[in-house]
Design an enzyme around this catalytic site. Structure first.
Site, mmCIF file in Angstrom:
data_model
loop_
_atom_site.group_PDB
_atom_site.id
_atom_site.type_symbol
_atom_site.label_atom_id
_atom_site.label_comp_id
_atom_site.label_asym_id
_atom_site.label_seq_id
_atom_site.Cartn_x
_atom_site.Cartn_y
_atom_site.Cartn_z
ATOM 1 C CE1 TYR A 270 -13.128 3.976 -8.542
ATOM 2 C CE2 TYR A 270 -15.413 3.588 -9.159
ATOM 3 C CZ TYR A 270 -14.293 3.241 -8.416
ATOM 4 O OH TYR A 270 -14.345 2.167 -7.558
ATOM 5 C CG ASN B 191 -8.162 -3.970 -3.382
ATOM 6 O OD1 ASN B 191 -9.372 -4.022 -3.579
ATOM 7 N ND2 ASN B 191 -7.638 -3.345 -2.325
ATOM 8 C CG ASP C 24 3.095 5.345 -6.459
ATOM 9 O OD1 ASP C 24 2.018 4.979 -6.992
ATOM 10 O OD2 ASP C 24 3.532 6.506 -6.540
ATOM 11 C CB VAL C 25 -0.126 0.401 -7.976
ATOM 12 C CG1 VAL C 25 -0.148 -0.573 -6.805
ATOM 13 C CG2 VAL C 25 -1.266 1.406 -7.895
ATOM 14 C CG ASP D 124 -2.233 0.781 0.957
ATOM 15 O OD1 ASP D 124 -3.324 0.198 0.962
ATOM 16 O OD2 ASP D 124 -2.134 2.017 0.740
ATOM 17 C CE LYS E 249 -12.099 0.725 -9.882
ATOM 18 N NZ LYS E 249 -11.096 -0.141 -9.255
HETATM 19 N N1 LIG Z 1 -15.924 0.985 -1.644
HETATM 20 C C1 LIG Z 1 -16.682 0.791 -2.713
HETATM 21 O O1 LIG Z 1 -17.888 1.085 -2.717
HETATM 22 C C2 LIG Z 1 -16.104 0.164 -3.949
HETATM 23 C C3 LIG Z 1 -17.006 -0.248 -4.939
HETATM 24 C C4 LIG Z 1 -16.505 -0.818 -6.096
HETATM 25 C C5 LIG Z 1 -15.140 -0.997 -6.255
HETATM 26 N N2 LIG Z 1 -14.303 -0.585 -5.266
HETATM 27 C C6 LIG Z 1 -12.865 -0.779 -5.506
HETATM 28 O O2 LIG Z 1 -12.318 -1.508 -4.423
HETATM 29 C C7 LIG Z 1 -10.915 -1.228 -4.341
HETATM 30 C C8 LIG Z 1 -10.547 -0.965 -2.896
HETATM 31 O O3 LIG Z 1 -11.197 0.230 -2.493
HETATM 32 P P1 LIG Z 1 -11.783 0.469 -1.019
HETATM 33 O O4 LIG Z 1 -13.201 0.802 -1.186
HETATM 34 O O5 LIG Z 1 -11.353 -0.601 -0.098
HETATM 35 O O6 LIG Z 1 -11.063 1.864 -0.685
HETATM 36 P P2 LIG Z 1 -9.912 2.222 0.333
HETATM 37 O O7 LIG Z 1 -9.634 3.675 0.124
HETATM 38 O O8 LIG Z 1 -10.269 1.765 1.703
HETATM 39 O O9 LIG Z 1 -8.688 1.355 -0.201
HETATM 40 C C9 LIG Z 1 -7.914 1.748 -1.325
HETATM 41 C C10 LIG Z 1 -6.449 1.545 -0.969
HETATM 42 O O10 LIG Z 1 -5.645 1.822 -2.121
HETATM 43 C C11 LIG Z 1 -4.478 2.467 -1.665
HETATM 44 N N3 LIG Z 1 -3.836 3.234 -2.744
HETATM 45 C C12 LIG Z 1 -4.293 4.352 -3.349
HETATM 46 N N4 LIG Z 1 -3.401 4.785 -4.255
HETATM 47 C C13 LIG Z 1 -2.362 3.906 -4.226
HETATM 48 C C14 LIG Z 1 -1.137 3.802 -4.943
HETATM 49 N N5 LIG Z 1 -0.769 4.726 -5.872
HETATM 50 N N6 LIG Z 1 -0.323 2.762 -4.685
HETATM 51 C C15 LIG Z 1 -0.662 1.841 -3.735
HETATM 52 N N7 LIG Z 1 -1.802 1.887 -3.027
HETATM 53 C C16 LIG Z 1 -2.635 2.912 -3.277
HETATM 54 C C17 LIG Z 1 -4.963 3.381 -0.548
HETATM 55 O O11 LIG Z 1 -3.887 3.792 0.301
HETATM 56 C C18 LIG Z 1 -5.977 2.513 0.148
HETATM 57 O O12 LIG Z 1 -5.422 1.782 1.231
HETATM 58 C C19 LIG Z 1 -10.656 -0.053 -5.297
HETATM 59 O O13 LIG Z 1 -10.086 -0.535 -6.493
HETATM 60 C C20 LIG Z 1 -12.041 0.494 -5.545
HETATM 61 O O14 LIG Z 1 -12.144 1.162 -6.784
HETATM 62 C C21 LIG Z 1 -14.741 -0.020 -4.122
#
Ligand SMILES: NC(=O)c1ccc[n+]([C@@H]2O[C@H](COP(=O)([O-])OP(=O)(O)OC[C@H]3O[C@@H](n4cnc5c(N)ncnc54)[C@H](O)[C@@H]3O)[C@@H](O)[C@H]2O)c1
Length: 256
Positions: free
Chosen positions: A153, A87, A59-60, A39, A157
């Site tokens: 976004y 993710n 950093d992805v 992360d 996606k």
């Molecule tokens: N929460 C929702 O409703 C939802 C719905 C559909 C899809 N998603 C997807 O689920 C995945 C996880 O999201 P979440 O809801 O748990 O959010 P979250 O913000 O809790 O987790 C996202 C994580 O990605 C990390 N991150 C961001 N930029 C980064 C980078 N450059 N390098 C490494 N890490 C990085 C952040 O630090 C964070 O810990 C995402 O891909 C999101 O698009 C979430």
């Protein structure tokens, strides 16, 4: 749902300190995997939140950073990750006309390019070591339904869905399976952040879902575990849409 992964595979989860990532880490760890979380947080901060799982800052957006993370995994576990959960994600709301270019670039860099880079770094290692494995992308229902206020976004996606299919086709004969989960409104992580900013939004979102429920992070984790479970050797190129029926309807112009 009960999962059990034989042979203690190493699972690498990007964005693994986020809500969905950490729920996935817990589930895979309980199911017998050895979990490596990557992360954006610094190593010290990250280790405190990683619940005893291996942690490395990544950093992805940067392929070299991902390579260093996978090097650290190989050194720590003595083998490479055979389960790769791409993710990490960010959301920058905005319309097609108003979204600043910087927000567009950042959203695509993390959600699309970053996920692709994570998958390919992991896949190249598997191929060079003669191993098979499984890649799961965390997509979104937003990649399946246009939203006026989420142009970057949705685009990222939607692209991820095609990355899933292209990589699945490319890697099938190497025994590397590639799939995607596409959640709807999860009551956690990125959505929860938006729900906090607008107190009525969670309820409006819930009412807009055909099954009338928000999704828990654990349910998404279970879908990810299903997609990467070694029992499912014919499952590749698939998107598991986990959205309570949301994408069956047109997204309203202004969101929920
Ligand atoms: N929460 C929702 O409703 C939802 C719905 C559909 C899809 N998603 C997807 O689920 C995945 C996880 O999201 P979440 O809801 O748990 O959010 P979250 O913000 O809790 O987790 C996202 C994580 O990605 C990390 N991150 C961001 N930029 C980064 C980078 N450059 N390098 C490494 N890490 C990085 C952040 O630090 C964070 O810990 C995402 O891909 C999101 O698009 C979430």
């Amino acid at each position: 749902m009960e999962f059990s992964f034989p042979d203690q595979p190493v699972a690498a989860i990007s964005g693994g300190l986020g809500d969905i990532g950490l729920a996935t880490a817990r589930l895979l760890q309980q199911a017998g995997c050895r979990v490596a979380i990557g992360d954006a947080q610094s190593a010290d901060e990250g280790r405190m939140s990683a619940e005893g799982n291996h942690y490395h800052t990544v950093d992805v957006r940067d392929e070299r950073s991902i390579e260093l993370w996978f090097d650290a995994i190989r050194t720590h576990f003595g083998r490479s990750a055979t389960i790769i959960v791409a993710n990490a994600g960010v959301v920058r709301p905005g319309t097609g006309l108003e979204t600043p270019c910087a927000d567009w670039n950042e959203t695509l860099a993390v959600n699309l390019t970053g996920a692709w880079l994570t998958a390919r770094v992991g896949a190249k290692r598997l191929i060079s070591e003669g191993s098979t494995g499984s890649i799961v992308f965390t997509g979104s229902w937003a990649g399946h339904a246009p939203h006026v206020n989420l142009v970057a976004y949705c685009t990222a996606k939607a692209g991820l869905r095609m990355v899933t299919q292209c990589l699945a086709a490319e890697l099938a004969d190497k025994g590397i399976l590639v799939n995607e989960v596409a959640p709807g409104y999860v009551d956690a992580g990125l959505s929860a952040e938006m729900f906090r900013r607008d107190p009525g939004l969670a309820e409006r979102a819930r009412r807009s879902v055909p099954v009338g429920k928000l999704i828990g992070a654990v349910e998404v984790a279970e879908a990810i575990a299903y997609l990467c479970h070694p029992r499912h050797q014919n499952l590749t190129g698939a998107t598991l849409v986990l959205d309570g029926g949301l994408s069956l309807l047109r997204a309203p112009k202004t969101g929920p």
